[in-house]
Design a protein around this motif. Structure first.
Motif, PDB file in Angstrom:
ATOM      1  N   ARG A   1       0.847  -1.206   0.000  1.00 41.63           N
ATOM      2  CA  ARG A   1       0.000   0.000   0.000  1.00 41.63           C
ATOM      3  C   ARG A   1       0.876   1.247   0.000  1.00 41.63           C
ATOM      4  O   ARG A   1       2.003   1.216   0.486  1.00 41.63           O
ATOM      5  CB  ARG A   1      -0.910  -0.001   1.216  1.00 41.63           C
ATOM      6  N   ILE A   2       0.330   2.322  -0.537  1.00 39.69           N
ATOM      7  CA  ILE A   2       1.046   3.595  -0.518  1.00 39.69           C
ATOM      8  C   ILE A   2       0.784   4.235   0.839  1.00 39.69           C
ATOM      9  O   ILE A   2      -0.365   4.582   1.160  1.00 39.69           O
ATOM     10  CB  ILE A   2       0.570   4.543  -1.652  1.00 39.69           C
ATOM     11  N   MET A   3       1.821   4.376   1.610  1.00 38.25           N
ATOM     12  CA  MET A   3       1.661   4.899   2.968  1.00 38.25           C
ATOM     13  C   MET A   3       1.265   6.378   2.930  1.00 38.25           C
ATOM     14  O   MET A   3       1.754   7.139   2.094  1.00 38.25           O
ATOM     15  CB  MET A   3       2.968   4.712   3.753  1.00 38.25           C
ATOM     16  N   GLY A   4       0.385   6.749   3.862  1.00 35.77           N
ATOM     17  CA  GLY A   4      -0.064   8.144   3.905  1.00 35.77           C
ATOM     18  C   GLY A   4      -1.216   8.423   2.950  1.00 35.77           C
ATOM     19  O   GLY A   4      -1.656   9.567   2.842  1.00 35.77           O
ATOM     20  N   MET A   5      -1.711   7.391   2.271  1.00 33.27           N
ATOM     21  CA  MET A   5      -2.840   7.574   1.346  1.00 33.27           C
ATOM     22  C   MET A   5      -3.993   6.678   1.789  1.00 33.27           C
ATOM     23  O   MET A   5      -3.781   5.550   2.226  1.00 33.27           O
ATOM     24  CB  MET A   5      -2.447   7.197  -0.093  1.00 33.27           C
ATOM     25  N   GLY A   6      -5.207   7.179   1.653  1.00 30.35           N
ATOM     26  CA  GLY A   6      -6.405   6.387   1.972  1.00 30.35           C
ATOM     27  C   GLY A   6      -6.809   6.560   3.422  1.00 30.35           C
ATOM     28  O   GLY A   6      -5.987   6.892   4.291  1.00 30.35           O
ATOM     29  N   HIS A   7      -8.087   6.384   3.665  1.00 33.67           N
ATOM     30  CA  HIS A   7      -8.587   6.497   5.038  1.00 33.67           C
ATOM     31  C   HIS A   7      -9.907   5.757   5.139  1.00 33.67           C
ATOM     32  O   HIS A   7     -10.670   5.714   4.183  1.00 33.67           O
ATOM     33  CB  HIS A   7      -8.785   7.977   5.425  1.00 33.67           C
ATOM     34  N   ARG A   8     -10.160   5.183   6.297  1.00 35.96           N
ATOM     35  CA  ARG A   8     -11.409   4.457   6.485  1.00 35.96           C
ATOM     36  C   ARG A   8     -12.623   5.388   6.390  1.00 35.96           C
ATOM     37  O   ARG A   8     -13.668   5.018   5.852  1.00 35.96           O
ATOM     38  CB  ARG A   8     -11.367   3.740   7.848  1.00 35.96           C
ATOM     39  N   ILE A   9     -12.523   6.599   6.918  1.00 36.86           N
ATOM     40  CA  ILE A   9     -13.677   7.489   7.004  1.00 36.86           C
ATOM     41  C   ILE A   9     -13.675   8.556   5.908  1.00 36.86           C
ATOM     42  O   ILE A   9     -14.709   8.835   5.300  1.00 36.86           O
ATOM     43  CB  ILE A   9     -13.705   8.220   8.379  1.00 36.86           C
TER      44      ILE A   9
ATOM     45  N   ALA B   1      -4.707  11.809   0.348  1.00 34.78           N
ATOM     46  CA  ALA B   1      -3.699  11.900   1.423  1.00 34.78           C
ATOM     47  C   ALA B   1      -4.383  11.905   2.791  1.00 34.78           C
ATOM     48  O   ALA B   1      -5.408  12.554   2.983  1.00 34.78           O
ATOM     49  CB  ALA B   1      -2.875  13.168   1.253  1.00 34.78           C
ATOM     50  N   ASN B   2      -3.800  11.166   3.720  1.00 35.39           N
ATOM     51  CA  ASN B   2      -4.334  11.163   5.085  1.00 35.39           C
ATOM     52  C   ASN B   2      -3.386  11.924   6.021  1.00 35.39           C
ATOM     53  O   ASN B   2      -2.355  12.462   5.587  1.00 35.39           O
ATOM     54  CB  ASN B   2      -4.606   9.726   5.556  1.00 35.39           C
ATOM     55  N   VAL B   3      -3.716  11.923   7.299  1.00 30.87           N
ATOM     56  CA  VAL B   3      -2.976  12.700   8.301  1.00 30.87           C
ATOM     57  C   VAL B   3      -1.474  12.410   8.285  1.00 30.87           C
ATOM     58  O   VAL B   3      -0.642  13.284   8.516  1.00 30.87           O
ATOM     59  CB  VAL B   3      -3.569  12.419   9.709  1.00 30.87           C
TER      60      VAL B   3
HETATM   61  N1  COA Z   1      -2.446   2.144  -1.219  1.00 27.79           N
HETATM   62  C1  COA Z   1      -2.888   1.247  -2.114  1.00 27.79           C
HETATM   63  N2  COA Z   1      -4.110   0.715  -2.108  1.00 27.79           N
HETATM   64  C2  COA Z   1      -4.943   1.107  -1.150  1.00 27.79           C
HETATM   65  C3  COA Z   1      -4.572   2.056  -0.178  1.00 27.79           C
HETATM   66  C4  COA Z   1      -3.266   2.570  -0.233  1.00 27.79           C
HETATM   67  N3  COA Z   1      -2.833   3.463   0.656  1.00 27.79           N
HETATM   68  N4  COA Z   1      -5.595   2.252   0.666  1.00 27.79           N
HETATM   69  C5  COA Z   1      -6.579   1.458   0.253  1.00 27.79           C
HETATM   70  N5  COA Z   1      -6.185   0.752  -0.839  1.00 27.79           N
HETATM   71  C6  COA Z   1      -6.971  -0.191  -1.623  1.00 27.79           C
HETATM   72  C7  COA Z   1      -7.154  -1.490  -0.837  1.00 27.79           C
HETATM   73  O1  COA Z   1      -6.098  -2.386  -1.104  1.00 27.79           O
HETATM   74  C8  COA Z   1      -8.477  -1.981  -1.351  1.00 27.79           C
HETATM   75  O2  COA Z   1      -8.245  -2.611  -2.601  1.00 27.79           O
HETATM   76  P1  COA Z   1      -9.125  -3.900  -3.069  1.00 27.79           P
HETATM   77  O3  COA Z   1     -10.543  -3.430  -3.044  1.00 27.79           O
HETATM   78  O4  COA Z   1      -8.576  -4.196  -4.405  1.00 27.79           O
HETATM   79  O5  COA Z   1      -8.842  -4.936  -2.034  1.00 27.79           O
HETATM   80  C9  COA Z   1      -9.246  -0.691  -1.619  1.00 27.79           C
HETATM   81  O6  COA Z   1      -8.273   0.343  -1.779  1.00 27.79           O
HETATM   82  C10 COA Z   1     -10.176  -0.323  -0.499  1.00 27.79           C
HETATM   83  O7  COA Z   1      -9.410  -0.234   0.675  1.00 27.79           O
HETATM   84  P2  COA Z   1      -9.922  -0.682   2.087  1.00 27.79           P
HETATM   85  O8  COA Z   1      -8.981  -1.727   2.623  1.00 27.79           O
HETATM   86  O9  COA Z   1     -11.351  -0.998   2.083  1.00 27.79           O
HETATM   87  O10 COA Z   1      -9.764   0.640   2.883  1.00 27.79           O
HETATM   88  P3  COA Z   1      -9.799   0.719   4.437  1.00 27.79           P
HETATM   89  O11 COA Z   1     -10.843   1.691   4.784  1.00 27.79           O
HETATM   90  O12 COA Z   1      -9.912  -0.570   5.100  1.00 27.79           O
HETATM   91  O13 COA Z   1      -8.339   1.223   4.719  1.00 27.79           O
HETATM   92  C11 COA Z   1      -6.464   2.354   5.383  1.00 27.79           C
HETATM   93  C12 COA Z   1      -7.963   2.420   5.225  1.00 27.79           C
HETATM   94  C13 COA Z   1      -5.986   3.634   6.042  1.00 27.79           C
HETATM   95  C14 COA Z   1      -6.091   1.171   6.290  1.00 27.79           C
HETATM   96  C15 COA Z   1      -5.803   2.184   3.992  1.00 27.79           C
HETATM   97  O14 COA Z   1      -6.182   3.242   3.145  1.00 27.79           O
HETATM   98  C16 COA Z   1      -4.294   2.055   4.081  1.00 27.79           C
HETATM   99  O15 COA Z   1      -3.783   0.955   4.300  1.00 27.79           O
HETATM  100  N6  COA Z   1      -3.532   3.189   3.884  1.00 27.79           N
HETATM  101  C17 COA Z   1      -2.099   3.141   3.973  1.00 27.79           C
HETATM  102  C18 COA Z   1      -1.626   3.161   5.426  1.00 27.79           C
HETATM  103  C19 COA Z   1      -1.820   4.521   6.058  1.00 27.79           C
HETATM  104  O16 COA Z   1      -1.529   5.557   5.486  1.00 27.79           O
HETATM  105  N7  COA Z   1      -2.310   4.478   7.305  1.00 27.79           N
HETATM  106  C20 COA Z   1      -2.578   5.672   8.056  1.00 27.79           C
HETATM  107  C21 COA Z   1      -4.057   5.860   8.213  1.00 27.79           C
HETATM  108  S1  COA Z   1      -4.466   7.391   8.946  1.00 27.79           S
END
Ligand code: COA
Length: 374
Positions: free
Chosen positions: A246-254, A316-318
């Protein structure tokens, strides 16, 4: 577990495995609007708090909202830091564990003097700073009761702790002080709901925060910025995704938009850069260079993730700009998660108090999908 217990488990469909959208607590402490990208902490917008409030003030407000008001929190925290510092020698085996989060967890769990909420809140920066200096073979630095919590942390690490840097760290600690029912806060509330003590609840939260999907991302974000320096970030990012990472610092549950805290930290960085640029040799040029590079990497990551997940905004997340802000303060990347814990501890303690007052054990159910004895 015996068969009677199995019968008692509900037969309902399992919830989504990450409990997304499941409401398990009422809270007055903070509110996250993931669609609009808004974060409210102790009744105020995070971006407003970050501009104007000190960490102590926000911690005081959170505890008061939870029903545990503290008078004179600033002085109480200074006393708690001094008390924690007096135990550093006795905790040195814990504090010198190679991983800073392991050290923080072990020292927090072991501390005999830190049984109440304020002792724990005051102890965290002392443990993080003393542990780091001991690991490097340096003498520890005693806390200074005249300094604010944020400034004293920089001071105890032996870093520049002028007002510009202290203010930037304050903005960081305030902004991460609470964030609704994130994984570590949930962990703290579960343990508190069993009637266990503050230290055990905080230890559970620290364990959850350590994970790379929660608080462990900012160090790897800097590694990514280093790895993509001077090259094409897209090629590097594609290789990461191809490798299944996964790309760190990207994506968020909410959040379905860019994390509002990313904006707050970008602004704090820009202000720090402006303030430091008045004094030559203070690293302001490097802040600007890193900030510009981070924006290029963020843009490339956002585009790539949008191509791969067209229906799931991953922005981008926090942690993305946390990495830059803490780096600009010269905090080592191995301490980023532990520094996050220093800020989030205020929210954890307020949530623990809020949970206790419900008097209700958190105990969800599981749907049994194994075989039953004949
Ligand atoms: N890089 C690559 N792919 C990502 C991603 C990322 N940062 N974040 C989510 N995805 C992908 C998942 O692999 C999933 O793919 P799939 O449907 O093919 O399996 C899809 O996007 C949906 O992701 P999901 O696992 O449902 O999102 P989530 O709500 O459970 O996850 C995080 C949220 C934060 C855990 C996730 O975005 C993540 O791992 N981010 C990177 C770690 C990070 O920055 N953490 C700090 C959080 S504040």
């Amino acid at each position: 577990m015996n068969l009677n217990d199995l019968q008692a488990e509900p037969r309902a469909e399992a919830r989504p495995s990450g409990l997304e959208g499941v409401v398990v607590a009422d809270t007055k402490l903070s509110h996250v609007d993931g669609e609009r990208g808004e974060l409210v902490i102790a009744g105020a917008r995070a971006e407003v708090l970050a501009e104007s409030a000190e960490f102590e003030t926000v911690a005081e407000q959170l505890l008061a909202l939870a029903g545990a008001p503290v008078v004179g929190l600033r002085a109480a925290l200074a006393r708690a830091r001094a008390a924690a510092y007096a135990t550093v020698a006795e905790l040195s085996a814990c504090l010198t564990l190679p991983d800073a989060m392991d050290a923080l967890l072990a020292a927090t769990a072991r501390a005999s003097s830190g049984r109440d909420a304020l002792s724990v809140l005051g102890a965290l920066p002392v443990y993080v700073a003393a542990g780091e200096r001991l690991r490097r073979g340096q003498r520890t630095i005693a806390p200074d009761p005249t300094l604010r919590h944020a400034q004293d942390f920089l001071h105890m690490l032996g870093l520049s702790a002028d007002s510009a840097r202290a203010r930037a760290l304050d903005a960081y600690l305030v902004t991460v002080s609470d964030h609704s029912l994130n994984a570590s806060t949930f962990a703290a509330r579960v343990v508190a709901s069993t009637g266990s003590d503050v230290v055990a609840s905080i230890a559970a939260a620290l364990g959850a925060l350590k994970g790379p999907l929660h608080g462990g991302a900012p160090g790897p974000v800097l590694d990514m910025l280093d790895a993509t320096r001077g090259g094409d970030p897209r090629a590097w990012l594609e290789a990461e995704l191809r490798a299944g990472r996964r790309i760190m610092g990207m994506g968020h549950r909410i959040y379905r938009v860019r994390d509002p805290r990313a904006f707050v930290f970008e602004r704090a960085l820009a202000r720090l850069e402006r303030e430091l640029s008045a004094e030559p040799g203070t690293g302001s040029a490097r802040i600007l260079e890193r900030l510009n590079h981070a924006r290029r990497v963020e843009q490339a990551a956002e585009t790539l993730l949008a191509e791969r997940h067209p229906g799931r905004p991953l922005r981008a997340n926090v942690e993305f700009y946390t990495a830059l802000l803490l780096e600009a303060l010269a905090i080592p990347r191995t301490l980023f998660t532990a520094t996050f814990a220093i800020g989030r501890c205020a929210g954890w303690l307020a949530h623990i108090e809020e949970q206790r007052r419900t008097g209700r054990l958190i105990r969800p159910a599981a749907r049994y999908i194994g075989s039953l004895p004949a």
